[in-house]
Write an enzyme that holds these catalytic residues in place. Structure first.
Site, PDB file in Angstrom:
ATOM      1  N   LYS A  53      40.256  46.826  36.907  1.00  0.00           N
ATOM      2  CA  LYS A  53      39.041  46.216  36.354  1.00  0.00           C
ATOM      3  C   LYS A  53      37.819  46.862  37.004  1.00  0.00           C
ATOM      4  O   LYS A  53      37.853  47.251  38.169  1.00  0.00           O
ATOM      5  CB  LYS A  53      39.030  44.695  36.548  1.00  0.00           C
ATOM      6  CG  LYS A  53      39.035  44.186  37.966  1.00  0.00           C
ATOM      7  CD  LYS A  53      39.065  42.660  37.969  1.00  0.00           C
ATOM      8  CE  LYS A  53      38.998  42.096  39.392  1.00  0.00           C
ATOM      9  NZ  LYS A  53      37.724  42.352  40.067  1.00  0.00           N
ATOM     10  N   LYS A  82      39.556  39.611  43.989  1.00  0.00           N
ATOM     11  CA  LYS A  82      39.017  40.958  44.178  1.00  0.00           C
ATOM     12  C   LYS A  82      37.535  41.010  43.791  1.00  0.00           C
ATOM     13  O   LYS A  82      37.069  40.253  42.950  1.00  0.00           O
ATOM     14  CB  LYS A  82      39.799  41.961  43.336  1.00  0.00           C
ATOM     15  CG  LYS A  82      41.230  42.182  43.816  1.00  0.00           C
ATOM     16  CD  LYS A  82      41.239  42.919  45.141  1.00  0.00           C
ATOM     17  CE  LYS A  82      42.657  43.104  45.655  1.00  0.00           C
ATOM     18  NZ  LYS A  82      43.259  41.859  46.122  1.00  0.00           N
ATOM     19  N   ASP A  83      36.843  41.955  44.415  1.00  0.00           N
ATOM     20  CA  ASP A  83      35.402  42.111  44.223  1.00  0.00           C
ATOM     21  C   ASP A  83      35.033  42.295  42.755  1.00  0.00           C
ATOM     22  O   ASP A  83      35.763  42.923  41.989  1.00  0.00           O
ATOM     23  CB  ASP A  83      34.897  43.333  44.996  1.00  0.00           C
ATOM     24  CG  ASP A  83      35.185  43.231  46.471  1.00  0.00           C
ATOM     25  OD1 ASP A  83      34.232  43.083  47.236  1.00  0.00           O
ATOM     26  OD2 ASP A  83      36.370  43.307  46.854  1.00  0.00           O
ATOM     27  N   ARG A  84      33.858  41.783  42.385  1.00  0.00           N
ATOM     28  CA  ARG A  84      33.337  42.008  41.039  1.00  0.00           C
ATOM     29  C   ARG A  84      32.672  43.374  40.938  1.00  0.00           C
ATOM     30  O   ARG A  84      32.962  44.153  40.034  1.00  0.00           O
ATOM     31  CB  ARG A  84      32.331  40.903  40.674  1.00  0.00           C
ATOM     32  CG  ARG A  84      31.692  41.128  39.292  1.00  0.00           C
ATOM     33  CD  ARG A  84      30.642  40.076  38.995  1.00  0.00           C
ATOM     34  NE  ARG A  84      29.529  40.114  39.921  1.00  0.00           N
ATOM     35  CZ  ARG A  84      28.509  40.975  39.837  1.00  0.00           C
ATOM     36  NH1 ARG A  84      28.472  41.873  38.869  1.00  0.00           N
ATOM     37  NH2 ARG A  84      27.529  40.931  40.721  1.00  0.00           N
ATOM     38  N   GLY A 354      29.754  39.207  46.249  1.00  0.00           N
ATOM     39  CA  GLY A 354      31.037  39.509  45.651  1.00  0.00           C
ATOM     40  C   GLY A 354      32.064  40.088  46.590  1.00  0.00           C
ATOM     41  O   GLY A 354      33.056  40.678  46.166  1.00  0.00           O
TER      42      GLY A 354
END
Length: 357
Positions: A53, A82-84, A354
């Site tokens: 992503k 998980k980080d954006r 994030g």
């Protein structure tokens, strides 16, 4: 009440100049790839999807998968958030009956790279660690030379396993609510109706207390000194024990066979003894807390121990035309930004939104 979360946590490499720089200027500057505990077996009632992503939050990923695969969001399993603002690759599990719909899955920023069958749903925490590739831009003129010196020290001494400031919430709101919940003080009703918010708030309170104890060990220079009553963790097995023979355990620590741990307060936490216990209790008192407060939500604040120090695996740094490129791997639950802050010495740049693990 003490509020150390508002002060700068002490650096272990305080005597070394930093690199400066900025994080996450572009999505591609921050790449995270999960290191799974196990690979899917190829058989079973669940599908493990290897997903990439880009610029998509963990919550939005679950939403899109559940919509397009026509399942309840609760049927989507993830090992870690998980980080954006990053490129992330991770396993996600869905029920096996979703398999015919995979071919038609399409969403900008989300790609299903592989799929395989497995017997069980992926659960939170079923994660060995994460591998990172992070570009630090706008560094100082002597930034790379400074980074090399810091890298050499961290290879020997590790870095403090602090929780990131993001865990405390904007303006420390999540932390403040967590402390109020522990003390049975009035909080907005959403912290009771939304279990996830309650869990985050209580976890923020535990995290802040851990950071406070760890920061004291950094400040007083005892982070690498085993003390009578410390709780040690065996690095290979994860087993824990209380120090009774200091010289022997100092030797094992120096060989990185064991590591000193700090408190995630709660009824199931393994207790320290002697002066170490007295200090941990003193920190609780500074926050007007006592061990009994963690019984109020004992399922959410059961307690644990967390290593004070982490030695990153395969830490490499490279000077590029765009900045300094960092490659390394960290165990599950460890913040990459807490490693990078030792290099950058720039709190504003480190506290990017994030940041999850």
């Amino acid at each position: 009440m003490s509020e150390p979360e508002n002060s700068i946590l002490p650096y272990l490499t305080e005597d070394l100049a930093g690199t400066g720089g900025s994080l996450k200027n572009a999505v591609a500057d921050f790449v995270v790839e999960e290191i799974p505990v196990y690979a899917p077996t190829g058989e079973g009632d669940h599908l493990f999807l290897w997903i990439e992503k880009r610029g998509v939050s963990a919550q939005f990923l679950v939403k899109i998968l559940s919509q397009q695969l026509r399942i309840n969001p609760r049927d989507v399993g993830v090992a870690g958030m998980k980080d954006r603002h990053a490129i992330t690759r991770q396993f996600v599990s869905v029920p096996g009956e979703c398999e015919p719909l995979l071919a038609d899955f399409a969403f900008d920023g989300i790609s299903i790279l592989e799929s395989a069958r497995h017997e069980r749903k992926l659960k939170t925490g079923h994660l060995k660690g994460n591998r990172f590739s992070i570009l630090l831009r706008n560094t100082d003129d002597d930034g790379f030379e400074n980074a090399v010196a810091i890298q050499e020290q961290i290879a020997q001494s590790g870095f403090p396993n602090y929780y990131g400031a993001q865990r405390m919430g904007i303006g420390n709101e999540t932390l403040i609510m967590g402390l109020k919940l522990l003390k049975n003080e009035r909080v907005p009703s959403k912290y009771f109706s939304n279990k996830s918010l309650k869990r985050l708030a209580l976890s923020a309170a535990q995290s802040c207390l851990f950071n406070r104890v760890l920061s004291d060990r950094v400040s007083d220079g005892s982070l690498h000194t085993v003390q009578l009553g410390d709780v040690m963790q065996v690095c290979e097995s994860g087993g824990m024990f209380v120090v009774e023979d200091v010289p022997t355990e100092q030797g094992r620590f120096d060989l990185q066979e064991t590591v000193i741990t700090g408190p995630i307060f709660g009824p199931k936490m393994k207790q320290t003894t002697h002066a170490v216990q007295e200090h941990e209790e003193k920190i609780l008192q500074e926050f007007s807390l006592e061990p009994a407060h963690f019984l109020r939500y004992k399922k959410l604040t059961s307690g644990a121990r967390r290593p004070f120090l982490i030695w990153p695996e395969q830490l490499k740094i490279e000077q590029t035309d765009d900045g300094i490129l960092f490659d390394f791997a960290l165990p599950s639950g460890v913040y990459a930004t807490m490693l990078l802050r030792e290099f950058m010495k720039n709190e504003t740049a480190v506290s990017v939104p994030g940041d999850t693990v």
